[in-house]
Design a protein around this motif. Sequence first.
Motif, PDB file in Angstrom:
ATOM      1  N   LYS A 153     -33.187 -14.106 -67.729  1.00 54.89           N
ATOM      2  CA  LYS A 153     -33.076 -13.433 -66.438  1.00 54.89           C
ATOM      3  C   LYS A 153     -34.316 -12.607 -66.080  1.00 54.89           C
ATOM      4  O   LYS A 153     -34.819 -12.725 -64.949  1.00 54.89           O
ATOM      5  N   LEU A 198     -26.196 -14.518 -66.064  1.00 47.32           N
ATOM      6  CA  LEU A 198     -26.163 -14.846 -67.483  1.00 47.32           C
ATOM      7  C   LEU A 198     -24.748 -15.247 -67.865  1.00 47.32           C
ATOM      8  O   LEU A 198     -23.783 -14.654 -67.383  1.00 47.32           O
ATOM      9  N   THR A 213     -28.725 -19.141 -68.484  1.00 49.10           N
ATOM     10  CA  THR A 213     -29.135 -18.431 -67.283  1.00 49.10           C
ATOM     11  C   THR A 213     -28.918 -19.390 -66.116  1.00 49.10           C
ATOM     12  O   THR A 213     -29.359 -20.537 -66.174  1.00 49.10           O
TER      13      THR A 213
END
Length: 99
Positions: free
Chosen positions: A87, A33, A44
């Motif tokens: 994520k 991230l 991401t």
Amino acid sequence: MNASGPENPRSDVLSPEPYIVHRTPSGQLPIYLAAKRGGNLHQTRIRKIEGNVVELRNQLQQALHILPKDIAVNQLTRHILIKGWRKPEVKLFLEDRCF
């Protein structure tokens, strides 16, 4: 060993996908991230991709319902950039495909 030659003992481990996402030395998936532009831009990043990066991008786009403008491939570094913090979704996607 069979009559046609030695068997590949890892044939069941190999991915049928045209790409491979290698894990980090600590055994984690390489999903990171990043906050840029003073924290206003969330990204991401998926790294350590070998094989067809565009196919992985297309599958991620379909599975996570990401707009084409929100996901990009950097062909030089072979990274995939996704707009937003995704994520957990990306990790689940890759784990479902045995990476």
